[in-house]
Every structure is written in structure tokens, then in C-alpha cells.
Design a protein around this motif. Structure first.
Motif, PDB file in Angstrom:
ATOM      1  N   GLU A 209       0.797  -1.216   0.000  1.00  0.00           N
ATOM      2  CA  GLU A 209       0.000   0.000   0.000  1.00  0.00           C
ATOM      3  C   GLU A 209       0.837   1.277   0.000  1.00  0.00           C
ATOM      4  O   GLU A 209       0.391   2.317  -0.475  1.00  0.00           O
ATOM      5  CB  GLU A 209      -0.927  -0.023   1.214  1.00  0.00           C
ATOM      6  N   GLY A 210       2.050   1.221   0.526  1.00  0.00           N
ATOM      7  CA  GLY A 210       2.846   2.435   0.656  1.00  0.00           C
ATOM      8  C   GLY A 210       3.627   2.840  -0.570  1.00  0.00           C
ATOM      9  O   GLY A 210       4.229   3.926  -0.604  1.00  0.00           O
ATOM     10  N   VAL A 211       3.644   2.010  -1.609  1.00  0.00           N
ATOM     11  CA  VAL A 211       4.436   2.301  -2.810  1.00  0.00           C
ATOM     12  C   VAL A 211       3.798   3.452  -3.590  1.00  0.00           C
ATOM     13  O   VAL A 211       2.596   3.442  -3.867  1.00  0.00           O
ATOM     14  CB  VAL A 211       4.552   1.058  -3.696  1.00  0.00           C
ATOM     15  N   ARG A 212       4.600   4.424  -3.959  1.00  0.00           N
ATOM     16  CA  ARG A 212       4.122   5.580  -4.718  1.00  0.00           C
ATOM     17  C   ARG A 212       4.516   5.453  -6.190  1.00  0.00           C
ATOM     18  O   ARG A 212       5.661   5.140  -6.513  1.00  0.00           O
ATOM     19  CB  ARG A 212       4.693   6.878  -4.146  1.00  0.00           C
ATOM     20  N   ALA A 213       3.552   5.731  -7.062  1.00  0.00           N
ATOM     21  CA  ALA A 213       3.824   5.675  -8.505  1.00  0.00           C
ATOM     22  C   ALA A 213       4.753   6.801  -8.925  1.00  0.00           C
ATOM     23  O   ALA A 213       5.588   6.646  -9.820  1.00  0.00           O
ATOM     24  CB  ALA A 213       2.516   5.743  -9.287  1.00  0.00           C
ATOM     25  N   THR A 214       4.615   7.942  -8.292  1.00  0.00           N
ATOM     26  CA  THR A 214       5.480   9.087  -8.581  1.00  0.00           C
ATOM     27  C   THR A 214       5.902   9.729  -7.264  1.00  0.00           C
ATOM     28  O   THR A 214       5.190   9.642  -6.261  1.00  0.00           O
ATOM     29  CB  THR A 214       4.768  10.138  -9.443  1.00  0.00           C
ATOM     30  N   ILE A 215       7.043  10.368  -7.292  1.00  0.00           N
ATOM     31  CA  ILE A 215       7.572  11.050  -6.115  1.00  0.00           C
ATOM     32  C   ILE A 215       7.711  12.535  -6.432  1.00  0.00           C
ATOM     33  O   ILE A 215       8.299  12.915  -7.455  1.00  0.00           O
ATOM     34  CB  ILE A 215       8.944  10.477  -5.716  1.00  0.00           C
ATOM     35  N   ASP A 216       7.167  13.371  -5.573  1.00  0.00           N
ATOM     36  CA  ASP A 216       7.317  14.814  -5.711  1.00  0.00           C
ATOM     37  C   ASP A 216       8.676  15.175  -5.113  1.00  0.00           C
ATOM     38  O   ASP A 216       8.830  15.251  -3.881  1.00  0.00           O
ATOM     39  CB  ASP A 216       6.177  15.515  -4.961  1.00  0.00           C
ATOM     40  N   GLU A 217       9.647  15.402  -5.976  1.00  0.00           N
ATOM     41  CA  GLU A 217      11.011  15.638  -5.499  1.00  0.00           C
ATOM     42  C   GLU A 217      11.112  16.912  -4.648  1.00  0.00           C
ATOM     43  O   GLU A 217      11.845  16.951  -3.653  1.00  0.00           O
ATOM     44  CB  GLU A 217      11.969  15.721  -6.685  1.00  0.00           C
ATOM     45  N   ALA A 218      10.372  17.926  -5.024  1.00  0.00           N
ATOM     46  CA  ALA A 218      10.422  19.171  -4.246  1.00  0.00           C
ATOM     47  C   ALA A 218       9.854  18.950  -2.851  1.00  0.00           C
ATOM     48  O   ALA A 218      10.401  19.455  -1.857  1.00  0.00           O
ATOM     49  CB  ALA A 218       9.645  20.267  -4.971  1.00  0.00           C
ATOM     50  N   ARG A 219       8.773  18.189  -2.768  1.00  0.00           N
ATOM     51  CA  ARG A 219       8.177  17.912  -1.457  1.00  0.00           C
ATOM     52  C   ARG A 219       9.108  17.055  -0.609  1.00  0.00           C
ATOM     53  O   ARG A 219       9.253  17.280   0.595  1.00  0.00           O
ATOM     54  CB  ARG A 219       6.846  17.205  -1.651  1.00  0.00           C
ATOM     55  N   MET A 220       9.778  16.077  -1.248  1.00  0.00           N
ATOM     56  CA  MET A 220      10.726  15.247  -0.518  1.00  0.00           C
ATOM     57  C   MET A 220      11.889  16.091   0.002  1.00  0.00           C
ATOM     58  O   MET A 220      12.315  15.954   1.154  1.00  0.00           O
ATOM     59  CB  MET A 220      11.246  14.115  -1.406  1.00  0.00           C
ATOM     60  N   ALA A 221      12.370  16.987  -0.840  1.00  0.00           N
ATOM     61  CA  ALA A 221      13.504  17.829  -0.456  1.00  0.00           C
ATOM     62  C   ALA A 221      13.135  18.798   0.666  1.00  0.00           C
ATOM     63  O   ALA A 221      14.005  19.244   1.428  1.00  0.00           O
ATOM     64  CB  ALA A 221      14.015  18.602  -1.664  1.00  0.00           C
ATOM     65  N   ALA A 222      11.843  19.109   0.784  1.00  0.00           N
ATOM     66  CA  ALA A 222      11.406  20.056   1.814  1.00  0.00           C
ATOM     67  C   ALA A 222      11.202  19.410   3.179  1.00  0.00           C
ATOM     68  O   ALA A 222      11.031  20.123   4.179  1.00  0.00           O
ATOM     69  CB  ALA A 222      10.104  20.727   1.362  1.00  0.00           C
ATOM     70  N   PRO A 230      16.728  21.379  11.917  1.00  0.00           N
ATOM     71  CA  PRO A 230      16.733  21.706  10.491  1.00  0.00           C
ATOM     72  C   PRO A 230      18.105  22.186  10.021  1.00  0.00           C
ATOM     73  O   PRO A 230      18.760  22.986  10.690  1.00  0.00           O
ATOM     74  CB  PRO A 230      15.693  22.827  10.389  1.00  0.00           C
ATOM     75  N   GLY A 231      18.532  21.655   8.900  1.00  0.00           N
ATOM     76  CA  GLY A 231      19.831  22.023   8.343  1.00  0.00           C
ATOM     77  C   GLY A 231      20.998  21.271   8.926  1.00  0.00           C
ATOM     78  O   GLY A 231      22.132  21.417   8.456  1.00  0.00           O
ATOM     79  N   GLN A 232      20.748  20.447   9.958  1.00  0.00           N
ATOM     80  CA  GLN A 232      21.842  19.726  10.604  1.00  0.00           C
ATOM     81  C   GLN A 232      21.755  18.212  10.429  1.00  0.00           C
ATOM     82  O   GLN A 232      22.584  17.483  10.970  1.00  0.00           O
ATOM     83  CB  GLN A 232      21.867  20.069  12.097  1.00  0.00           C
ATOM     84  N   GLY A 233      20.755  17.743   9.699  1.00  0.00           N
ATOM     85  CA  GLY A 233      20.602  16.311   9.498  1.00  0.00           C
ATOM     86  C   GLY A 233      20.166  15.995   8.085  1.00  0.00           C
ATOM     87  O   GLY A 233      19.688  16.877   7.352  1.00  0.00           O
ATOM     88  N   VAL A 234      20.316  14.727   7.700  1.00  0.00           N
ATOM     89  CA  VAL A 234      19.961  14.297   6.343  1.00  0.00           C
ATOM     90  C   VAL A 234      18.918  13.191   6.335  1.00  0.00           C
ATOM     91  O   VAL A 234      18.384  12.842   5.285  1.00  0.00           O
ATOM     92  CB  VAL A 234      21.214  13.830   5.573  1.00  0.00           C
ATOM     93  N   VAL A 235      18.617  12.621   7.491  1.00  0.00           N
ATOM     94  CA  VAL A 235      17.652  11.520   7.571  1.00  0.00           C
ATOM     95  C   VAL A 235      16.257  12.086   7.797  1.00  0.00           C
ATOM     96  O   VAL A 235      16.007  12.789   8.784  1.00  0.00           O
ATOM     97  CB  VAL A 235      18.018  10.540   8.706  1.00  0.00           C
ATOM     98  N   THR A 236      15.345  11.785   6.884  1.00  0.00           N
ATOM     99  CA  THR A 236      13.974  12.280   6.954  1.00  0.00           C
ATOM    100  C   THR A 236      13.000  11.113   6.827  1.00  0.00           C
ATOM    101  O   THR A 236      13.390   9.984   6.524  1.00  0.00           O
ATOM    102  CB  THR A 236      13.679  13.285   5.825  1.00  0.00           C
ATOM    103  N   ALA A 237      11.722  11.417   7.009  1.00  0.00           N
ATOM    104  CA  ALA A 237      10.693  10.396   6.814  1.00  0.00           C
ATOM    105  C   ALA A 237      10.683   9.903   5.373  1.00  0.00           C
ATOM    106  O   ALA A 237      10.264   8.780   5.108  1.00  0.00           O
ATOM    107  CB  ALA A 237       9.323  10.958   7.183  1.00  0.00           C
TER     108      ALA A 237
END
Length: 387
Positions: A209-222, A230-237
Motif C-alpha cells: 500500500e505504501g508504494v508511490r507511482a510518482t515522487i514529488d522531489e520538491a516535497r521530498m527535499a522540503a 533543520p539544516g543539521q541532518g539528512v535523515v527524513t521520513a
């Protein structure tokens, strides 16, 4: 000892298709699906070993045994439930195989379940004691001896140590979704499972169920870092595994007896290992576990046709890849937990089921499954597909 069959439910999102389904019901459904695929009579199963991390509430009181009874199997079939954290179901498969190898049983099931919607992570730590805050439920004497850190912090330290950027982690996450979406229709290991849709209508879930057909790169980057400022880590949801619900099961047998009974094994075990590793860089255990498994199997990374390394975090996979320099087309070819989710106690058996199907689909021979585990451990398995 050989593997006769391996199946898994599609993994559902938290509060998704399985929100109204109990975890013991999910596991019972999976156990029955396993036997339906093989035709083995339940009475011939001599033990069921189940993995489950949060053993409380609906997942307490030996959920493995409850699922066996709920499935309608004979009361003579025993079961036990274990917790090796994220490696629980893989360890359950190992223990089942070891029982067969010892001659104690002829047919055994290694399986796992985790319903992170109905039994949230850390429920076993917090039940009746308020909210979980860091490591406040652990023994202070333990923390004085070992500077344990949150797994997200460990994932951050892996990224720092191996020089992994936020853009690399996000790009890997996007690729996981792309591969998982393209694999739809190929994953015969999936067991159609009853659930409900967003409107509460009954459906049969046939895909993750969690697989996405497309990824919004801008939203992921945000997305902001999951733990650091913020600005001190690279691991996100976005570049970590999804919280999910699911179950999986693997049927293991004595090869001679299984063939005499008319079964055609799918694979044999070449190596089963578990290692302890640094408790701060805890997720790096996949590296020594892989090294040991390859040594015991007498293989090199280039011999492996299919790798399933659990995508707890993108930094785990990419740090591992920095060390072994594999052909990345062979690493999680159908995506991983970033896309399909990570129901903690079930994923180990689920990845085995996916890997066996992947090897059959591609004609590959050798498969490696490896998983990082909290507090500094890792499990690894190497199998050889039987043609």
C-alpha cells in the motif's frame, strides 16, 4: 534443510487497509496461505517460530501460538514468539532451519507479524508507564556502560562516516519507489489479504500500500530531518522505512523427507549468521554480517544474484554499498522498505519471500538477505535457489 515456500501479506500503511484487522488474524491468514500454496497438512508442521517486536496488547501472550490456534491448525502444533527487534522474522526462519538441521523436526515454519497501527512501536516499553521518552525506560546502569543512541541518530552518523549527502539519500529513496512500483504484477509471493479502503469498504489488498507511482522531489527535499535540527541532518521520513502492518511466513523442511513426500524445494540455506556490532553505529552491523555470511558460503559479493538489504534507512544501504561495491541493479531490485514498508517483526520473512520470488523470476542462483538491528546487531542469510 530447504525452503519449500514463502509468502507474505502485502504490507499496508499505518492506519491503512489493515487498521481494522487484528495482528493475530493477519498471521493466521498468512499461515494458512503458506500451507495452501504447498499442500502440506498442518498436522505435519512440528513447530512454528514467530517474530514480533512489540509483544504487548494484541501482540502479547505468545502471538505465534494464538495464530496457530486461530488458523484452525491441530492443537498439537506448538509455537513460540521471539524478539530480535527488526531481525525477528529472519531469526525465526533461522531457528526453524536450525531445528530441522538438528533433526528435532522435519517441517517447521519461521514467520513474523507486526501491526504498527494497532500496537504502536514501543508499546512493550510504555504500557502503563506513560509516553516513551528517549531511553528513559532502560536501565541507567546499562546506559552508563553503553552510550546507546536513537536509531535515527545512528543513521545520521552512518551518513556522516561514509560521506552520504541528503541528495544521495533522497535519490535512493525515489529509486526504491520506482522499482517497487514497476515490480507490481511480478510478486507472486504476495498473499491477497482482506482489508478496507479509505472509505471503509471491504477490499482485498494485492499490493504494497505504501508504494508511490510518482515522487514529488520538491516535497521530498522540503522534509525536515527526523531527529536533528533543520539544516543539521539528512535523515527524513522520506528516506527512511515506512511504518507498516503485515505478516509473512516461510516453510522449512528436511530435504530428503520433503522430496519423499512429493515436494519440490525452492532453495537451500548456505549461511545463516547473526552478529553483534557497535552500539552507537548500530546500523552498520550489516557490513560484518555480510562479510561473515559470504565467508561461510564460500562466495564473493559478485556471486550474489539478488540482495535484499532492509531499507530501514537509505544511509544503511548506501553505507553498505560503499564497502562492498556491488552491482546496484542486484540490490533490492524490486524496491525495499522505504517504498513497501517495514512491519518490524514480519519484514525478515517478508524479504525472504520476495527474494525467492525475485530469484525465480530472473533465473538467479544465489541470494543474500541482510538486516540491521537495534542496539547493534544484524542478521544475514544466503540461499541457493534450486532449479
Amino acid at each position: 534443510m530447504v525452503i519449500l515456500e514463502a509468502v507474505r501479506t502485502p504490507f499496508a500503511r499505518r492506519n491503512g487497509a489493515y487498521a481494522g484487522t487484528r495482528p493475530d488474524t493477519l498471521l493466521a491468514h498468512t499461515l494458512n496461505g503458506l500451507l495452501q500454496r504447498t499442500g502440506l497438512e498442518a498436522r505435519k508442521v512440528e513447530d512454528v517460530v514467530a517474530g514480533c517486536v512489540s509483544q504487548a496488547g494484541e501482540q502479547g501472550a505468545n502471538i505465534g501460538r494464538q495464530a496457530v490456534l486461530l488458523a484452525g491448525w491441530p492443537v498439537a502444533v506448538p509455537a513460540v514468539t521471539l524478539n530480535r527487534m527488526c531481525g525477528s522474522a529472519q531469526q525465526a526462519v533461522h531457528f526453524a532451519a536450525q531445528a530441522v538441521a538438528a533433526g528435532d523436526v522435519r517441517y517447521a515454519v519461521g514467520c513474523g507479524v507486526e501491526h504498527m497501527t494497532r500496537v504502536p512501536m514501543f508499546t512493550d516499553l510504555t504500557l502503563g508507564r506513560g509516553n516513551y521518552q528517549g531511553f528513559d525506560m532502560l536501565n541507567p546502569a546499562l546506559l552508563a556502560l553503553h552510550p546507546l543512541v536513537h536509531q535515527v541518530e545512528s543513521a545520521e552518523r552512518l551518513a556522516e562516516h561514509w560521506g552520504l549527502s541528503r541528495s544521495e539519500l533522497d535519490a535512493y529513496a525515489k529509486e526504491s519507489h520506482r522499482r517497487a512500483f514497476e515490480a507490481r504484477g511480478l510478486q507472486a509471493e504476495l498473499l491477497p489479504t482482506p482489508g478496507v479502503d479509505a472509505e471503509g469498504q471491504a477490499v482485498t489488498l494485492g499490493f504494497d500500500e505504501g508504494v508511490r507511482a510518482t515522487i514529488d522531489e520538491a516535497r521530498m527535499a522540503a522534509l525536515q530531518p527526523a531527529l536533528r535540527a533543520p539544516g543539521q541532518g539528512v535523515v527524513t521520513a522520506g528516506n527512511a522505512s515506512q511504518i507498516s502492518d503485515g505478516a509473512a511466513a516461510v516453510l522449512v523442511a528436511d530435504e530428503t523427507i520433503a522430496r519423499a513426500d512429493g515436494f519440490r524445494p525452492k532453495a537451500r540455506f548456505l549461511a545463516r549468521v547473526v552478529v553483534g556490532s557497535d552500539r552507537v553505529m548500530q546500523l552498520s552491523g550489516v557490513i560484518p554480517a555480510t562479510t561473515l555470511a559470504l565467508q561461510r558460503a564460500g562466495l564473493a559479493i559478485g556471486d550474489i544474484d539478488w540482495v535484499e538489504i532492509n531499507e530501514a534507512f537509505a544511509s544503511v544501504v548506501l553505507a553498505w554499498a560503499r564497502e562492498f561495491k556491488p552491482d546496484m541493479a542486484r540490490v533490492n531490485p524490486w524496491g525495499g522498505a522505504i517504498a513497501h514498508g517495514h512491519p518490524l517483526g514480519a519484514t525478515g520473512a517478508g524479504l525472504m519471500a520476495k527474494m525467492l520470488q525475485g530469484l525465480a523470476h530472473t533465473g538467479g542462483e544465489f541470494g543474500l538477505q541482510v538486516m540491521c538491528i537495534g542496539h547493534g546487531m544484524a542478521t544475514a542469510t544466503i540461499v541457493q535457489r534450486l532449479r
